[in-house]
Design a protein around this motif. Structure first.
Motif, PDB file in Angstrom:
ATOM      1  N   PHE B  34       0.846  -1.186   0.000  1.00 45.14           N
ATOM      2  CA  PHE B  34       0.000   0.000   0.000  1.00 45.14           C
ATOM      3  C   PHE B  34       0.889   1.246   0.000  1.00 45.14           C
ATOM      4  O   PHE B  34       1.877   1.318   0.724  1.00 45.14           O
ATOM      5  N   TYR B  36       0.953   5.393   0.555  1.00 46.10           N
ATOM      6  CA  TYR B  36       0.241   6.500   1.168  1.00 46.10           C
ATOM      7  C   TYR B  36       0.999   7.804   0.922  1.00 46.10           C
ATOM      8  O   TYR B  36       2.214   7.820   0.720  1.00 46.10           O
ATOM      9  N   LEU B  46      -4.471   7.015   1.490  1.00 44.49           N
ATOM     10  CA  LEU B  46      -4.103   5.919   0.599  1.00 44.49           C
ATOM     11  C   LEU B  46      -4.127   6.406  -0.845  1.00 44.49           C
ATOM     12  O   LEU B  46      -5.115   6.985  -1.297  1.00 44.49           O
ATOM     13  N   THR B  49      -2.850   0.737  -4.286  1.00 41.19           N
ATOM     14  CA  THR B  49      -2.479  -0.585  -3.796  1.00 41.19           C
ATOM     15  C   THR B  49      -1.786  -1.318  -4.926  1.00 41.19           C
ATOM     16  O   THR B  49      -2.367  -1.464  -6.019  1.00 41.19           O
ATOM     17  N   ILE B  93       4.826   7.094   1.952  1.00 43.74           N
ATOM     18  CA  ILE B  93       5.167   5.961   2.800  1.00 43.74           C
ATOM     19  C   ILE B  93       4.440   4.716   2.310  1.00 43.74           C
ATOM     20  O   ILE B  93       3.299   4.782   1.867  1.00 43.74           O
ATOM     21  N   ARG B  95       3.448   0.452   2.852  1.00 42.95           N
ATOM     22  CA  ARG B  95       3.115  -0.529   3.895  1.00 42.95           C
ATOM     23  C   ARG B  95       2.967  -1.891   3.244  1.00 42.95           C
ATOM     24  O   ARG B  95       2.267  -2.043   2.256  1.00 42.95           O
ATOM     25  N   GLY B  97       1.516  -5.385   2.685  1.00 41.97           N
ATOM     26  CA  GLY B  97       0.165  -5.845   2.928  1.00 41.97           C
ATOM     27  C   GLY B  97       0.029  -7.176   3.613  1.00 41.97           C
ATOM     28  O   GLY B  97      -0.876  -7.372   4.407  1.00 41.97           O
ATOM     29  N   ASN B  98       0.921  -8.100   3.338  1.00 41.22           N
ATOM     30  CA  ASN B  98       0.739  -9.447   3.863  1.00 41.22           C
ATOM     31  C   ASN B  98       0.701  -9.482   5.375  1.00 41.22           C
ATOM     32  O   ASN B  98      -0.142 -10.123   5.978  1.00 41.22           O
ATOM     33  N   TYR B  99       1.657  -8.784   5.969  1.00 44.16           N
ATOM     34  CA  TYR B  99       1.713  -8.761   7.418  1.00 44.16           C
ATOM     35  C   TYR B  99       0.893  -7.614   7.982  1.00 44.16           C
ATOM     36  O   TYR B  99       0.842  -7.396   9.170  1.00 44.16           O
ATOM     37  N   GLY B 100       0.300  -6.877   7.088  1.00 46.91           N
ATOM     38  CA  GLY B 100      -0.689  -5.892   7.489  1.00 46.91           C
ATOM     39  C   GLY B 100      -0.141  -4.582   7.982  1.00 46.91           C
ATOM     40  O   GLY B 100      -0.530  -3.531   7.513  1.00 46.91           O
ATOM     41  N   TYR B 101       0.756  -4.628   8.925  1.00 46.27           N
ATOM     42  CA  TYR B 101       0.995  -3.414   9.672  1.00 46.27           C
ATOM     43  C   TYR B 101       2.447  -2.971   9.690  1.00 46.27           C
ATOM     44  O   TYR B 101       2.861  -2.279  10.603  1.00 46.27           O
ATOM     45  N   PHE B 103       5.194  -0.712   8.115  1.00 46.68           N
ATOM     46  CA  PHE B 103       5.407   0.452   7.276  1.00 46.68           C
ATOM     47  C   PHE B 103       6.882   0.634   6.962  1.00 46.68           C
ATOM     48  O   PHE B 103       7.762   0.288   7.765  1.00 46.68           O
ATOM     49  N   GLY B 104       7.118   1.217   5.798  1.00 43.96           N
ATOM     50  CA  GLY B 104       8.448   1.709   5.514  1.00 43.96           C
ATOM     51  C   GLY B 104       8.691   2.959   6.344  1.00 43.96           C
ATOM     52  O   GLY B 104       7.782   3.463   7.022  1.00 43.96           O
ATOM     53  N   SER B 105       9.901   3.479   6.261  1.00 42.56           N
ATOM     54  CA  SER B 105      10.260   4.644   7.073  1.00 42.56           C
ATOM     55  C   SER B 105       9.887   5.961   6.400  1.00 42.56           C
ATOM     56  O   SER B 105      10.059   7.022   7.002  1.00 42.56           O
ATOM     57  N   GLY B 106       9.375   5.893   5.181  1.00 43.73           N
ATOM     58  CA  GLY B 106       8.893   7.101   4.521  1.00 43.73           C
ATOM     59  C   GLY B 106       9.937   7.807   3.685  1.00 43.73           C
ATOM     60  O   GLY B 106      11.139   7.670   3.910  1.00 43.73           O
TER      61      GLY B 106
END
Lengths: 111, 112
Positions: B34, B36, B46, B49, B93, B95, B97-101, B103-106
């Motif tokens: 994802f 953002y 968002l 995807t 930034i 994210r 998806g598989n593990y859901g949560y 995020f990259g550091s932006g």
């Protein structure tokens, strides 16, 4: 689209005090999560609460969820200067990894 | 735990040029990523995807020809901001998806 609405938008407290942030959402959810973002940095996942849970604890964090009111709260106890950051709630629907974020609360903890 | 590495962390580019942002899943395979965008003092919105091996899905109002997304492998998704303009300056930034949560550091993009 934005779903969560946090309040307050900004919160300033003294170190050692508790901080409470609230989040409201509009549609049904599978779970609700809280994230922390330090200025200009990425997001850190703090805690997840499922729709069938009412309260969850993690260290100094306490999260509540009221699905009837479509609201959640994040309580940070005994705050520290290092807790200074923006906090966002995010909701996830059933069968989806897509997250919808609220507008966030900017917390300032004064030493 | 699952880690998403995002590069670059900061980039300044001239108006009209293109910028590529990479997100790599380091210890898991991300079939979905994802993307953002976050404007100053605002929340995350968002944009799109990306799905490995298929076309990305863009949110309403996001120009797919301007924000090119490629997800050619299970560990790499890229976002290219084409013909960047000052109004594209933002924090981007990703994210996994598989593990859901996770995020990259932006990436802080500044277009001058």
């Amino acid at each position: 689209s934005q779903q969560g609405e946090e309040d307050p938008q900004a919160l300033s407290i003294q170190e050692g005090e508790n901080a409470t942030m609230n989040c409201s959402y509009k549609t049904s959810i599978n779970n609700l999560q809280w994230y922390r973002q330090n200025s200009g940095r990425g997001l850190v996942h703090l805690i997840l609460i499922r729709s069938n849970e009412r309260e969850k604890h993690s260290g100094r964090l306490r999260v509540t969820l009221d699905t009837s009111k479509k609201s959640s709260s994040l309580l940070i106890t005994a705050s520290r200067a290092a807790d200074t950051a923006s906090y966002f709630c995010a909701t996830s629907g059933a069968g989806s990894y897509q997250l919808t974020f609220g507008k966030g609360t900017k917390l300032s903890v004064i030493p | 735990g699952a880690v998403v590495s995002q590069h670059p962390s900061r980039v300044i580019c001239k108006s009209g040029t293109s910028v590529k942002i990479e997100c790599r899943s380091l210890d898991f395979q991300a079939t979905t990523m994802f993307w953002y965008r976050q404007f100053p003092k605002q929340s995350l919105m968002l944009m799109a995807t990306s799905n490995e091996g298929s076309k990305a899905t863009y949110e309403q109002g996001v120009e797919k020809d301007k924000f090119l997304i490629n997800h050619a492998s299970l560990t790499l998704s890229t976002l290219t901001v084409t013909s960047a303009h000052p109004e594209d300056s933002s924090f981007y930034i990703c994210r996994g998806g598989n593990y859901g949560y996770t995020f990259g550091s932006g990436t802080r993009l500044t277009v001058v």
